[in-house]
Scaffold this active site. Sequence first.
Site, PDB file in Angstrom:
ATOM      1  CE  LYS A 184      58.331  53.009  73.836  1.00  0.00           C
ATOM      2  NZ  LYS A 184      58.972  52.830  72.504  1.00  0.00           N
ATOM      3  CG  HIS A 233      58.951  14.342 103.873  1.00  0.00           C
ATOM      4  ND1 HIS A 233      58.513  15.622 104.063  1.00  0.00           N
ATOM      5  CD2 HIS A 233      58.769  13.707 105.058  1.00  0.00           C
ATOM      6  CE1 HIS A 233      58.090  15.781 105.304  1.00  0.00           C
ATOM      7  NE2 HIS A 233      58.222  14.623 105.934  1.00  0.00           N
TER       8      HIS A 233
END
Length: 505
Positions: free
Chosen positions: A133, A270
């Site tokens: 922070k 596929h």
Amino acid sequence: MRAILSVYYKEGVEELAYALREVGYELISSGGTAKYLREKGLDVVEVEDITKFPEVFDGRVKTLHPVIHGGILMRDWVEKDRQEASRLGIEPIGAVVVNLYPFEEKLFCGLEERELMEFIDIGGPALIRASAKNFYRVLVVCDPEDYGWVAQKLRENSLTLEDRKRLAVKAFSLTAYYDSLISRALADMFGMKEVFSHFAIPVKSLGELRYGENPHQKAWFLENPLESLGITKAKVLHGKEMSFNNYLDADSALKLVSQFQRPACVIVKHNNPCGVALGENLSQAFLRAREADPESAFGGIVAFNQPLDSQTAELLKDFFFEVILAPDYEERALEILKTKKNLRIIQFFDFSYYWDIKKVSGGYLLQEEDTIDYQRLEMVSQRQPTPEEMEDMLFAFKVCKYAKSNAVVIAKDGRTLGIGTGNTSRVDSLRCAIQRAKRFGFDLKRAVMASEAFLPFKDSVELCAEVGISAIIEPGGSIRDKEVISACDQHGIALVFTGTRHFRH
């Protein structure tokens, strides 16, 4: 300026500690880390000497103290903070080097519930988040992989604000992953299937792939550590790097082939099965699967459900495939397959169920995975299926589950003869499957047809009757079920309802 070091993984941290000391940091540490650093010849101040408060509860509380967190979170560009720190005797801490208790590792060690709870780190995430922070002033390092380059940049006085920002984001990513891992692991442990209003699934990157579905898309390979099996745990034994599409197809192949007990071969193209067959052995299963659709099989993914033998490997080497998957390989089989330089050879260890996630614009869709084959087998036609037909129908319905909707599978004698997928009309999928079967010279008399969703009209039954298909398996549930049943009775076709739909989009 002070630096606090508190790490579980200690190897190599001394390099960074020496660099911090060289540029003027006073080193603060505790417990095992302090002992380790002293053994490496470094002077260390104990945390409790700074806080004037001892470690308590077997080290559960040691760094959770205003002197520590105040030293991290104070803003040196805010006059009020500087005055308050001076008044309270809080000295600034400018570097935090922390990594966390190994909850992930201990999760799979068979620990009792209370034992496992001891590996949930509290102070570590608090230190990491506080320093991240305040990245403008505080350097945070939470990954041992960063010790070396950070140490070098400290010595060169070249550590930039961008470096600090990157380390801060990495730190927040670590604590987010850590907390998501704990929350999901505990939910699984406690048998909670609830999806809370705030929900996280832990994932970690196994690396960047060459590209995504297309060369202009970036892609990464991520794993969920709570899934113990699956394509992310498979071993690449040989061949080129696996691609994004390879992994998608390989996952579909291994899931489908794992559904069968008899020797089985699945060929995927596929993300759809194009040839699936059972056999007396893997060689026979492979030949039958490839012959089901030799055109689509070219360049496909081939999966087996039993250790691959040299006889099957000899057959495989004569064809072009992208990937071969099996749970194990005979040594001679590997030698044969490795003569094909670019062939990817994968060893897989079954798969596990977790969550199925799909991306939509602005968010995601989350669902349980499709884990059942059918809820019931209801014989709804006048003619009952023969045992052979029933066996083929169950086989075809398993295959249908892993084909893209709308999906239709025609099968006979433990082999697919034609698969129709992805059409916007179910009858078109059936037409495609029939056309494909005829193109490769299959006799459809006494074949069976499986549909992963109900037949909305009797037109599919009429088509089946024209080509000699003798039995149909589908979920049922259409408002025209009676019409479909009547058509089957008219043509002497056995019809079985499963009560279970298997859409796959």
